[in-house]
Design a protein around this motif. Structure first.
Motif, mmCIF file in Angstrom:
data_model
loop_
_atom_site.group_PDB
_atom_site.id
_atom_site.type_symbol
_atom_site.label_atom_id
_atom_site.label_comp_id
_atom_site.label_asym_id
_atom_site.label_seq_id
_atom_site.Cartn_x
_atom_site.Cartn_y
_atom_site.Cartn_z
ATOM 1 N N ALA A 15 0.860 -1.193 0.000
ATOM 2 C CA ALA A 15 0.000 0.000 0.000
ATOM 3 C C ALA A 15 0.889 1.234 0.000
ATOM 4 O O ALA A 15 1.883 1.300 0.736
ATOM 5 N N PRO A 16 0.568 2.216 -0.838
ATOM 6 C CA PRO A 16 1.410 3.418 -0.876
ATOM 7 C C PRO A 16 1.299 4.201 0.429
ATOM 8 O O PRO A 16 0.210 4.346 0.988
ATOM 9 N N ALA A 17 2.432 4.646 0.892
ATOM 10 C CA ALA A 17 2.456 5.454 2.113
ATOM 11 C C ALA A 17 1.992 6.863 1.766
ATOM 12 O O ALA A 17 2.331 7.389 0.714
ATOM 13 N N PRO A 18 1.208 7.478 2.627
ATOM 14 C CA PRO A 18 0.777 8.845 2.343
ATOM 15 C C PRO A 18 1.973 9.797 2.353
ATOM 16 O O PRO A 18 2.861 9.681 3.206
ATOM 17 N N GLU A 19 1.978 10.697 1.392
ATOM 18 C CA GLU A 19 3.086 11.651 1.306
ATOM 19 C C GLU A 19 2.864 12.774 2.310
ATOM 20 O O GLU A 19 1.783 13.360 2.350
ATOM 21 N N PRO A 20 3.870 13.070 3.119
ATOM 22 C CA PRO A 20 3.704 14.166 4.081
ATOM 23 C C PRO A 20 3.689 15.506 3.341
ATOM 24 O O PRO A 20 4.390 15.700 2.349
ATOM 25 N N GLU A 21 2.855 16.405 3.838
ATOM 26 C CA GLU A 21 2.798 17.730 3.231
ATOM 27 C C GLU A 21 4.002 18.543 3.690
ATOM 28 O O GLU A 21 4.333 18.552 4.875
ATOM 29 N N PRO A 22 4.665 19.217 2.760
ATOM 30 C CA PRO A 22 5.815 20.026 3.171
ATOM 31 C C PRO A 22 5.355 21.224 4.001
ATOM 32 O O PRO A 22 4.304 21.796 3.749
ATOM 33 N N GLU A 23 6.156 21.545 4.996
ATOM 34 C CA GLU A 23 5.824 22.692 5.838
ATOM 35 C C GLU A 23 6.157 23.974 5.086
ATOM 36 O O GLU A 23 7.233 24.092 4.493
ATOM 37 N N PRO A 24 5.251 24.940 5.087
ATOM 38 C CA PRO A 24 5.554 26.200 4.408
ATOM 39 C C PRO A 24 6.666 26.938 5.144
ATOM 40 O O PRO A 24 6.729 26.939 6.381
ATOM 41 N N GLU A 25 7.555 27.528 4.364
ATOM 42 C CA GLU A 25 8.658 28.269 4.964
ATOM 43 C C GLU A 25 8.144 29.607 5.467
ATOM 44 O O GLU A 25 7.424 30.301 4.760
ATOM 45 N N PRO A 26 8.490 29.969 6.699
ATOM 46 C CA PRO A 26 8.019 31.259 7.213
ATOM 47 C C PRO A 26 8.675 32.402 6.440
ATOM 48 O O PRO A 26 9.852 32.345 6.095
ATOM 49 N N GLU A 27 7.857 33.411 6.169
ATOM 50 C CA GLU A 27 8.384 34.568 5.451
ATOM 51 C C GLU A 27 9.186 35.440 6.405
ATOM 52 O O GLU A 27 8.734 35.751 7.504
ATOM 53 N N VAL A 28 10.382 35.791 5.989
ATOM 54 C CA VAL A 28 11.252 36.620 6.805
ATOM 55 C C VAL A 28 11.148 38.045 6.294
ATOM 56 O O VAL A 28 11.362 38.305 5.112
ATOM 57 N N GLU A 29 10.785 38.959 7.200
ATOM 58 C CA GLU A 29 10.685 40.359 6.793
ATOM 59 C C GLU A 29 12.079 40.961 6.658
ATOM 60 O O GLU A 29 12.918 40.798 7.534
ATOM 61 N N GLN A 30 12.288 41.620 5.534
ATOM 62 C CA GLN A 30 13.552 42.297 5.316
ATOM 63 C C GLN A 30 13.492 43.662 6.002
ATOM 64 O O GLN A 30 12.568 44.427 5.757
ATOM 65 N N PRO A 31 14.438 43.951 6.865
ATOM 66 C CA PRO A 31 14.404 45.260 7.526
ATOM 67 C C PRO A 31 14.666 46.371 6.505
ATOM 68 O O PRO A 31 15.467 46.233 5.593
ATOM 69 N N SER A 32 13.939 47.446 6.659
ATOM 70 C CA SER A 32 14.095 48.586 5.752
ATOM 71 C C SER A 32 15.341 49.364 6.146
ATOM 72 O O SER A 32 15.567 49.659 7.317
ATOM 73 N N SER A 33 16.161 49.684 5.163
ATOM 74 C CA SER A 33 17.392 50.413 5.454
ATOM 75 C C SER A 33 17.161 51.909 5.521
ATOM 76 O O SER A 33 17.995 52.650 6.025
ATOM 77 N N GLY A 34 16.046 52.395 4.985
ATOM 78 C CA GLY A 34 15.774 53.827 5.008
ATOM 79 C C GLY A 34 16.667 54.599 4.060
ATOM 80 O O GLY A 34 16.914 55.782 4.260
ATOM 81 N N GLY A 35 17.167 53.955 3.020
ATOM 82 C CA GLY A 35 18.100 54.598 2.099
ATOM 83 C C GLY A 35 17.496 55.773 1.341
ATOM 84 O O GLY A 35 18.125 56.810 1.174
ATOM 85 N N SER A 36 16.254 55.646 0.882
ATOM 86 C CA SER A 36 15.644 56.735 0.127
ATOM 87 C C SER A 36 15.374 57.936 1.027
ATOM 88 O O SER A 36 15.461 59.083 0.599
ATOM 89 N N LEU A 37 15.078 57.684 2.294
ATOM 90 C CA LEU A 37 14.844 58.784 3.226
ATOM 91 C C LEU A 37 16.141 59.557 3.474
ATOM 92 O O LEU A 37 16.125 60.791 3.576
#
Length: 73
Positions: free
Chosen positions: A32-54
């Motif tokens: 019997a085929p084994a159920p495929e585990p669902e991949p865990e979604p990768e958490p989104e990492v927020e990029q810190p704003s450098s404030g360069g345009s300011l």
């Protein structure tokens, strides 16, 4: 044992139930085929704003203020 019950919204007392045994047959030559585990979604990492345009806008305004100050003298 599996029980399936059905009822009507208009007539809830008009209910039907059926019980039956559910057999799952698997070919003995193939495992019997084994159920495929669902991949865990990768958490989104927020990029810190450098404030360069300011910073560039601040330098531009500082230069404008300096030019205006010299022009008023």
């Amino acid at each position: 044992m599996v029980t399936v019950s059905i009822a009507d919204k208009a007539h809830p007392s008009d209910k039907a139930s059926v019980e039956f045994v559910l057999d799952i047959l698997v070919d003995e030559n193939k495992p019997a085929p084994a159920p495929e585990p669902e991949p865990e979604p990768e958490p989104e990492v927020e990029q810190p704003s450098s404030g360069g345009s300011l910073a560039w806008m601040s330098l531009f305004l500082l230069a404008c203020c300096a030019i205006r100050r010299k022009a008023l003298k």
